[in-house]
Design a protein around this motif. Structure first.
Motif, PDB file in Angstrom:
ATOM      1  N   GLU A   5     -61.705 149.970 101.166  1.00 29.47           N
ATOM      2  CA  GLU A   5     -60.464 150.229 100.422  1.00 29.47           C
ATOM      3  C   GLU A   5     -59.291 150.485 101.370  1.00 29.47           C
ATOM      4  O   GLU A   5     -58.194 149.980 101.172  1.00 29.47           O
ATOM      5  N   LYS A  33     -67.447 152.263 101.404  1.00 31.32           N
ATOM      6  CA  LYS A  33     -66.554 151.914 100.286  1.00 31.32           C
ATOM      7  C   LYS A  33     -65.116 152.332 100.622  1.00 31.32           C
ATOM      8  O   LYS A  33     -64.160 151.585 100.384  1.00 31.32           O
ATOM      9  N   GLN A  34     -64.971 153.534 101.160  1.00 31.93           N
ATOM     10  CA  GLN A  34     -63.626 153.995 101.532  1.00 31.93           C
ATOM     11  C   GLN A  34     -63.033 153.134 102.646  1.00 31.93           C
ATOM     12  O   GLN A  34     -61.839 152.853 102.669  1.00 31.93           O
ATOM     13  N   ILE A  94     -57.183 157.464  98.987  1.00 36.22           N
ATOM     14  CA  ILE A  94     -58.511 156.975  99.363  1.00 36.22           C
ATOM     15  C   ILE A  94     -59.312 158.049 100.122  1.00 36.22           C
ATOM     16  O   ILE A  94     -60.517 158.202  99.927  1.00 36.22           O
ATOM     17  N   ASN A 111     -58.262 147.247 103.104  1.00 37.82           N
ATOM     18  CA  ASN A 111     -57.616 146.361 102.142  1.00 37.82           C
ATOM     19  C   ASN A 111     -56.218 146.860 101.766  1.00 37.82           C
ATOM     20  O   ASN A 111     -55.237 146.104 101.822  1.00 37.82           O
ATOM     21  N   SER A 112     -56.115 148.132 101.412  1.00 36.87           N
ATOM     22  CA  SER A 112     -54.834 148.656 100.913  1.00 36.87           C
ATOM     23  C   SER A 112     -53.797 148.807 102.020  1.00 36.87           C
ATOM     24  O   SER A 112     -52.618 148.473 101.833  1.00 36.87           O
TER      25      SER A 112
END
Lengths: 65, 65, 65, 65, 65, 65
Positions: E18, E14-15, D30, E21-22
């Motif tokens: 992510e 956006k990062q 990421i 979430n990840s």
């Protein structure tokens, strides 16, 4: 008030004294704060609790990373 | 979400209960967050692992600095 | 030496004064350290920089988690 | 340089390997940093040293909070 | 309660989504904690405020260290 | 892997370079780790976000505590 935290390996008491003494002197001079206002926290970490490059330090051949 | 971290001396379980209870209540009231959302982390530090004024706490006469 | 770090939301200067004052008093009493030896660090975090349950706080309907 | 610190429960060595491996891979992809540049620090916390909602984890019925 | 802190570079929203979430999914599975109990803190650091090998990131040719 | 974090006042870029350089050298020598393995994180704190002795630094006459 400046607080210097060192997350590093397990070290001897001699190394702890040296670290606290030298890091405090260095920070005091550069930041222009009295030594008495500076706190150093040493956090010794087990090689099983640190990973570099996706592998535990305890599993790498060269653990001085 | 508020997270309160205390880097301090070793304390008894009674003191831990009191710290967690009181710090949570205080922060909840001032920040207006529900108590259930507040986390307290107690990090007990060995007097060999803290330096004040360039000396380890374990070597100072008065270690309540 | 006790250091109290609060990772929390953005707050007003009035709240900061109250937090520092109350958290210091509470910790001083329970830990039996002089107030003058206690440091409080407030780390204000943007709602885009905290996630709870896998979602940014800024995207949750109830952001008091 | 990215440093990922996990303040969490005590875990097995198998879990540590998995955590370091997976968190590093995820962050590398990421953030677009090489895996070798990423450090993971695991800080295992005693249930007596964490409070949620004003109570120590060790005193809550459900300690998976 | 598990808290995942990422000290890293400045990233897009956006990062951030992510990452949160990840990292939450990964930690939830390996630690066997519900996702809702996991907090992620993103600490974006200026290249002037990180040093690797004695030099500020902002002064190194390759700043992905 | 050793990570040195400095929570301190706002400083100039010159001071940042000096801090990173000197703290890295000092830690490298005492810990016997290569300089390239050492990371320094500078966290500059607003005087409104630090309290000493129950008062914000910004409200104390002498703010070099």
């Amino acid at each position: 008030m400046p607080i210097i935290t060192v997350d590093g390996p397990k070290v001897t008491k001699k190394q702890k004294k040296e670290l606290v003494n030298s890091l405090t002197k260095t920070a005091s001079q550069i930041l222009d704060f009295p030594e008495e206002s500076i706190i150093v926290l040493l956090k010794e970490t087990d090689p099983d609790n640190v990973g570099v490059g996706g592998k535990l330090i305890s599993e790498r051949e060269d653990n001085k990373n």
